[in-house]
Design a protein around this motif. Structure first.
Motif, short mmCIF file in Angstrom:
data_model
loop_
_atom_site.label_atom_id
_atom_site.label_comp_id
_atom_site.label_asym_id
_atom_site.label_seq_id
_atom_site.Cartn_x
_atom_site.Cartn_y
_atom_site.Cartn_z
N SER A 33 -31.31 -30.75 54.57
CA SER A 33 -30.22 -30.84 53.58
C SER A 33 -30.82 -30.93 52.18
O SER A 33 -31.97 -31.34 52.00
CB SER A 33 -29.33 -32.04 53.87
OG SER A 33 -30.09 -33.23 53.82
N LEU A 34 -30.01 -30.55 51.21
CA LEU A 34 -30.43 -30.61 49.81
C LEU A 34 -30.42 -32.06 49.31
O LEU A 34 -29.53 -32.83 49.67
CB LEU A 34 -29.48 -29.79 48.93
CG LEU A 34 -29.58 -28.28 49.05
CD1 LEU A 34 -28.41 -27.62 48.32
CD2 LEU A 34 -30.90 -27.78 48.50
N THR A 35 -31.37 -32.37 48.45
CA THR A 35 -31.36 -33.65 47.75
C THR A 35 -30.72 -33.43 46.38
O THR A 35 -30.40 -32.29 46.00
CB THR A 35 -32.80 -34.15 47.52
OG1 THR A 35 -33.48 -33.19 46.69
CG2 THR A 35 -33.55 -34.35 48.83
N GLU A 36 -30.55 -34.49 45.66
CA GLU A 36 -30.05 -34.37 44.28
C GLU A 36 -30.98 -33.48 43.46
O GLU A 36 -30.54 -32.64 42.69
CB GLU A 36 -29.91 -35.76 43.65
CG GLU A 36 -29.26 -35.73 42.27
CD GLU A 36 -27.85 -35.15 42.27
OE1 GLU A 36 -27.50 -34.44 41.30
OE2 GLU A 36 -27.08 -35.41 43.22
N ARG A 37 -32.29 -33.66 43.64
CA ARG A 37 -33.27 -32.83 42.93
C ARG A 37 -33.12 -31.36 43.35
O ARG A 37 -33.28 -30.45 42.55
CB ARG A 37 -34.69 -33.33 43.19
CG ARG A 37 -35.77 -32.47 42.58
CD ARG A 37 -35.76 -32.51 41.05
NE ARG A 37 -36.67 -31.52 40.52
CZ ARG A 37 -36.33 -30.55 39.67
NH1 ARG A 37 -35.12 -30.46 39.20
NH2 ARG A 37 -37.22 -29.67 39.26
#
Length: 158
Positions: A109-113
Protein backbone atom coordinates in the motif's frame (compact mmCIF):
# COMPACT_ATOMS: atom_id res chain seq x y z
CA UNK A 1 -7.30 -3.92 -58.40
CA UNK A 2 -6.28 -4.45 -54.80
CA UNK A 3 -7.98 -7.27 -52.90
CA UNK A 4 -8.80 -7.04 -49.18
CA UNK A 5 -6.25 -9.80 -48.47
CA UNK A 6 -3.53 -7.92 -50.38
CA UNK A 7 -4.39 -4.66 -48.60
CA UNK A 8 -4.05 -6.42 -45.21
CA UNK A 9 -0.83 -8.19 -46.22
CA UNK A 10 1.19 -4.96 -46.20
CA UNK A 11 0.82 -4.99 -42.39
CA UNK A 12 2.16 -8.55 -42.07
CA UNK A 13 5.96 -8.90 -41.91
CA UNK A 14 5.67 -12.35 -43.54
CA UNK A 15 4.13 -10.84 -46.69
CA UNK A 16 5.97 -9.74 -49.81
CA UNK A 17 3.79 -6.59 -49.70
CA UNK A 18 4.95 -5.66 -46.18
CA UNK A 19 5.84 -2.03 -45.46
CA UNK A 20 7.41 -1.32 -42.07
CA UNK A 21 5.74 2.09 -41.82
CA UNK A 22 2.39 0.32 -42.11
CA UNK A 23 3.19 -2.24 -39.40
CA UNK A 24 1.38 -1.22 -36.18
CA UNK A 25 4.08 -2.72 -33.95
CA UNK A 26 6.69 -0.55 -35.70
CA UNK A 27 4.80 2.52 -34.50
CA UNK A 28 4.06 1.02 -31.08
CA UNK A 29 7.75 0.28 -30.54
CA UNK A 30 8.78 3.76 -31.67
CA UNK A 31 6.03 5.33 -29.56
CA UNK A 32 7.01 3.34 -26.48
CA UNK A 33 10.68 4.16 -26.95
CA UNK A 34 10.09 7.88 -27.32
CA UNK A 35 7.64 7.88 -24.39
CA UNK A 36 10.13 6.00 -22.20
CA UNK A 37 12.92 8.45 -23.03
CA UNK A 38 10.72 11.47 -22.24
CA UNK A 39 9.49 9.90 -19.00
CA UNK A 40 13.00 8.88 -17.90
CA UNK A 41 14.25 12.43 -18.47
CA UNK A 42 11.36 14.01 -16.54
CA UNK A 43 11.43 11.45 -13.72
CA UNK A 44 15.19 11.67 -13.24
CA UNK A 45 14.77 15.32 -12.18
CA UNK A 46 12.76 14.17 -9.14
CA UNK A 47 14.87 11.06 -8.38
CA UNK A 48 12.24 8.68 -9.75
CA UNK A 49 12.32 5.96 -12.43
CA UNK A 50 9.75 4.25 -14.63
CA UNK A 51 9.42 0.97 -12.67
CA UNK A 52 8.75 2.78 -9.38
CA UNK A 53 6.45 5.22 -11.20
CA UNK A 54 4.40 2.30 -12.53
CA UNK A 55 4.09 0.73 -9.10
CA UNK A 56 3.02 4.02 -7.52
CA UNK A 57 0.26 4.54 -10.09
CA UNK A 58 -0.89 0.91 -9.98
CA UNK A 59 -1.32 1.30 -6.21
CA UNK A 60 -3.02 4.67 -6.64
CA UNK A 61 -5.54 3.15 -9.05
CA UNK A 62 -6.01 -0.27 -7.44
CA UNK A 63 -5.42 0.54 -3.79
CA UNK A 64 -3.72 -2.10 -1.68
CA UNK A 65 -2.44 -4.83 -4.01
CA UNK A 66 -0.45 -8.00 -3.78
CA UNK A 67 3.00 -8.09 -5.30
CA UNK A 68 1.72 -10.60 -7.88
CA UNK A 69 -1.17 -8.27 -8.84
CA UNK A 70 1.34 -5.45 -9.29
CA UNK A 71 3.55 -7.64 -11.49
CA UNK A 72 0.57 -8.50 -13.70
CA UNK A 73 -0.35 -4.84 -14.25
CA UNK A 74 3.27 -3.74 -14.65
CA UNK A 75 3.96 -6.69 -17.00
CA UNK A 76 7.15 -7.49 -15.12
CA UNK A 77 8.60 -10.56 -13.44
CA UNK A 78 7.45 -11.21 -9.89
CA UNK A 79 11.06 -11.28 -8.64
CA UNK A 80 11.76 -7.89 -10.23
CA UNK A 81 8.65 -6.30 -8.70
CA UNK A 82 9.46 -7.81 -5.31
CA UNK A 83 12.93 -6.21 -5.33
CA UNK A 84 11.54 -2.84 -6.40
CA UNK A 85 8.75 -2.91 -3.80
CA UNK A 86 11.23 -3.55 -0.98
CA UNK A 87 13.47 -0.72 -2.22
CA UNK A 88 10.38 1.52 -2.28
CA UNK A 89 9.56 0.39 1.25
CA UNK A 90 13.08 1.35 2.37
CA UNK A 91 12.52 4.75 0.74
CA UNK A 92 9.24 5.19 2.63
CA UNK A 93 7.03 5.17 -0.46
CA UNK A 94 5.09 1.97 0.31
CA UNK A 95 4.25 -0.29 3.23
CA UNK A 96 4.00 -4.06 3.06
CA UNK A 97 2.07 -6.51 5.15
CA UNK A 98 0.81 -10.05 5.14
CA UNK A 99 -2.63 -10.73 3.67
CA UNK A 100 -5.22 -11.57 6.31
CA UNK A 101 -6.75 -14.23 4.07
CA UNK A 102 -3.48 -15.85 2.90
CA UNK A 103 -0.30 -15.56 4.93
CA UNK A 104 1.81 -16.34 1.84
CA UNK A 105 0.65 -13.16 0.08
CA UNK A 106 2.40 -9.83 0.61
CA UNK A 107 0.12 -6.81 0.33
CA UNK A 108 1.51 -3.42 -0.70
CA UNK A 109 0.00 0.00 0.00
CA UNK A 110 1.01 3.61 -0.49
CA UNK A 111 2.38 5.64 2.40
CA UNK A 112 1.84 9.35 2.85
CA UNK A 113 5.27 9.87 1.25
CA UNK A 114 4.13 7.68 -1.66
CA UNK A 115 1.10 9.93 -2.19
CA UNK A 116 3.36 13.00 -2.04
CA UNK A 117 5.65 11.43 -4.65
CA UNK A 118 2.67 10.82 -6.93
CA UNK A 119 1.94 14.55 -6.83
CA UNK A 120 5.60 15.29 -7.66
CA UNK A 121 5.49 12.82 -10.56
CA UNK A 122 2.26 14.33 -11.88
CA UNK A 123 3.77 17.82 -11.81
CA UNK A 124 6.98 16.62 -13.50
CA UNK A 125 5.30 14.58 -16.25
CA UNK A 126 1.92 16.17 -17.04
CA UNK A 127 3.42 18.03 -20.00
CA UNK A 128 4.27 14.68 -21.61
CA UNK A 129 0.63 13.58 -21.56
CA UNK A 130 -0.65 16.99 -22.64
CA UNK A 131 1.80 17.26 -25.56
CA UNK A 132 1.35 13.63 -26.62
CA UNK A 133 -2.40 13.91 -27.05
CA UNK A 134 -2.59 17.38 -28.57
CA UNK A 135 -5.21 17.37 -31.32
CA UNK A 136 -6.96 14.23 -30.09
CA UNK A 137 -10.42 14.28 -28.57
CA UNK A 138 -11.43 12.19 -25.54
CA UNK A 139 -13.46 10.01 -27.92
CA UNK A 140 -10.39 9.39 -30.09
CA UNK A 141 -8.30 8.52 -27.05
CA UNK A 142 -11.02 6.15 -25.87
CA UNK A 143 -11.13 4.42 -29.28
CA UNK A 144 -7.34 4.17 -29.29
CA UNK A 145 -7.39 2.56 -25.84
CA UNK A 146 -10.11 0.12 -26.93
CA UNK A 147 -8.11 -0.87 -30.02
CA UNK A 148 -4.90 -1.33 -28.04
CA UNK A 149 -6.73 -3.39 -25.42
CA UNK A 150 -8.15 -5.65 -28.15
CA UNK A 151 -4.68 -6.21 -29.64
CA UNK A 152 -3.26 -6.83 -26.13
CA UNK A 153 -5.93 -9.44 -25.44
CA UNK A 154 -5.20 -11.14 -28.78
CA UNK A 155 -1.55 -11.67 -27.83
CA UNK A 156 -0.45 -14.76 -25.89
CA UNK A 157 0.15 -14.22 -22.18
CA UNK A 158 3.53 -15.93 -22.14
Amino acid sequence: MSTPKKRLSRYNPASEHFKKEEFPFYWLARLNGRYAMAMEKALKKIDMDIPRYRILFILLDNGESSISEISIHAIAKLSTITKIVYRMKADGLVDTGVSESDGRVTKVSLTERGHEMIHEVQAATSHIFNNSFTGLTPVQIGKLNATLEKIFNNLPED
